[in-house]
Structure formats: structure tokens, C-alpha cells
Design a protein around this motif. Structure first.
Motif, PDB file in Angstrom:
ATOM      1  N   TYR A  37       0.854  -1.168   0.000  1.00 50.35           N
ATOM      2  CA  TYR A  37       0.000   0.000   0.000  1.00 50.35           C
ATOM      3  C   TYR A  37       0.904   1.235   0.000  1.00 50.35           C
ATOM      4  CZ  TYR A  37      -3.442  -3.313   1.931  1.00 50.35           C
ATOM      5  OH  TYR A  37      -4.277  -4.391   2.156  1.00 50.35           O
ATOM      6  N   GLN A  39       0.761   5.668   0.760  1.00 52.30           N
ATOM      7  CA  GLN A  39      -0.027   6.771   1.293  1.00 52.30           C
ATOM      8  C   GLN A  39       0.645   8.084   0.930  1.00 52.30           C
ATOM      9  OE1 GLN A  39      -0.618   6.667   5.572  1.00 52.30           O
ATOM     10  NE2 GLN A  39      -2.503   7.845   5.392  1.00 52.30           N
ATOM     11  N   GLN A  42      -1.715  13.471   3.594  1.00 56.78           N
ATOM     12  CA  GLN A  42      -3.112  13.863   3.843  1.00 56.78           C
ATOM     13  C   GLN A  42      -4.105  13.056   3.013  1.00 56.78           C
ATOM     14  OE1 GLN A  42      -2.937  18.143   3.225  1.00 56.78           O
ATOM     15  NE2 GLN A  42      -2.351  18.474   5.346  1.00 56.78           N
ATOM     16  N   GLN A  43      -3.704  11.859   2.609  1.00 54.64           N
ATOM     17  CA  GLN A  43      -4.619  10.990   1.885  1.00 54.64           C
ATOM     18  C   GLN A  43      -4.651   9.620   2.543  1.00 54.64           C
ATOM     19  OE1 GLN A  43      -4.312  10.865  -2.370  1.00 54.64           O
ATOM     20  NE2 GLN A  43      -3.665  13.002  -2.532  1.00 54.64           N
ATOM     21  N   GLN A  44      -5.649   8.832   2.200  1.00 53.13           N
ATOM     22  CA  GLN A  44      -5.743   7.480   2.756  1.00 53.13           C
ATOM     23  C   GLN A  44      -4.777   6.550   2.032  1.00 53.13           C
ATOM     24  OE1 GLN A  44      -9.886   6.366   2.488  1.00 53.13           O
ATOM     25  NE2 GLN A  44     -10.323   7.243   4.486  1.00 53.13           N
ATOM     26  N   ARG A  45      -4.458   5.480   2.690  1.00 51.01           N
ATOM     27  CA  ARG A  45      -3.637   4.466   2.037  1.00 51.01           C
ATOM     28  C   ARG A  45      -4.401   3.876   0.855  1.00 51.01           C
ATOM     29  NH1 ARG A  45      -3.148   2.678   7.385  1.00 51.01           N
ATOM     30  NH2 ARG A  45      -1.133   3.198   8.336  1.00 51.01           N
ATOM     31  N   GLU A  46      -3.641   3.568  -0.194  1.00 45.18           N
ATOM     32  CA  GLU A  46      -4.234   2.902  -1.347  1.00 45.18           C
ATOM     33  C   GLU A  46      -3.459   1.608  -1.608  1.00 45.18           C
ATOM     34  OE1 GLU A  46      -3.751   4.534  -5.244  1.00 45.18           O
ATOM     35  OE2 GLU A  46      -1.786   5.399  -4.809  1.00 45.18           O
TER      36      GLU A  46
END
Length: 114
Positions: A37, A39, A42-46
Motif C-alpha cells: 500500500y 499513502q 493527507q490521503q488514505q492508504r491505497e
């Protein structure tokens, strides 16, 4: 209680390569599909790459053809070979299960810049 230790990140120029490693403990590593994953700030993990327990890989389109995920079940270790890196790949990279997740590790930071 699962634990992951990611390593291999660092500073690399655009077009360069890095190889990330993740050592797992406390989980039946060989029995589970595992994933990398990332990240962005300031964003969610992808989820970007997954390898099944048998070794079959899958990738999100943004990394397909550039990244290669692999695993060593005997060492409970997950790898991510990253080639042709872009500045947009900059972020913190984590490993965990693909469909079952355990406690997140600290991740390893990848900085793709001149």
C-alpha cells in the motif's frame, strides 16, 4: 498479533529504481495474499500491488509495468521492485494482508525527486 517491518525506501531520482522489503512476524504469512500500500500526504492508504499465497500478482494501473511484487514464504518477506519511478510515486509504503489486515507497521518513505 501481526507485525510488519518495511525497509528499502529512500531518495531516488526520477527514472530510478528501489527495492522495498517487508518482513512479517506473528501471522501465517504463507497462507495469505499480501499487498503493498502507499499513502500520499493527507490521503488514505491505497492498495497498489497484491500477490496471492501461490505467487500470482496484481497491480493498480498506475504502477503496472513498472513495479513487481514478490514474496519469500520461507522468510515471511514481501518485496516490491520499483522501476522507472516518477515524482508522483513519492509517499510512504506499507505492507499488510490483502483482504485481512493486521496492525500497520511504520512504513518506509520513498522520495522521488531531483
Amino acid at each position: 498479533q501481526g507485525q510488519f517491518v518495511e525497509s528499502g525506501g529512500g531518495l531516488v531520482q526520477p527514472g530510478g529504481s528501489l527495492r522495498l522489503s517487508c518482513t512479517a512476524s506473528g501471522i501465517p504469512f504463507k497462507d495469505y495474499a499480501m499487498s503493498w500500500y502507499r499513502q500520499f500526504p493527507q490521503q488514505q492508504r491505497e492498495l497498489i500491488a497484491t500477490v496471492t499465497s501461490a505467487g500470482g500478482p496484481a497491480y493498480t494501473p498506475s504502477v503496472a509495468g513498472r513495479f513487481t511484487i514478490s514474496r519469500d514464504n520461507a522468510k515471511s518477506t514481501l518485496f516490491l521492485q520499483m522501476n522507472d519511478l516518477f515524482p508522483e510515486d513519492t509517499g510512504v509504503y506499507y505492507c499488510n494482508g490483502a483482504s485481512v489486515t493486521w496492525t500497520w507497521g511504520q512504513g518506509t518513505y520513498v522520495d522521488v525527486s531531483v
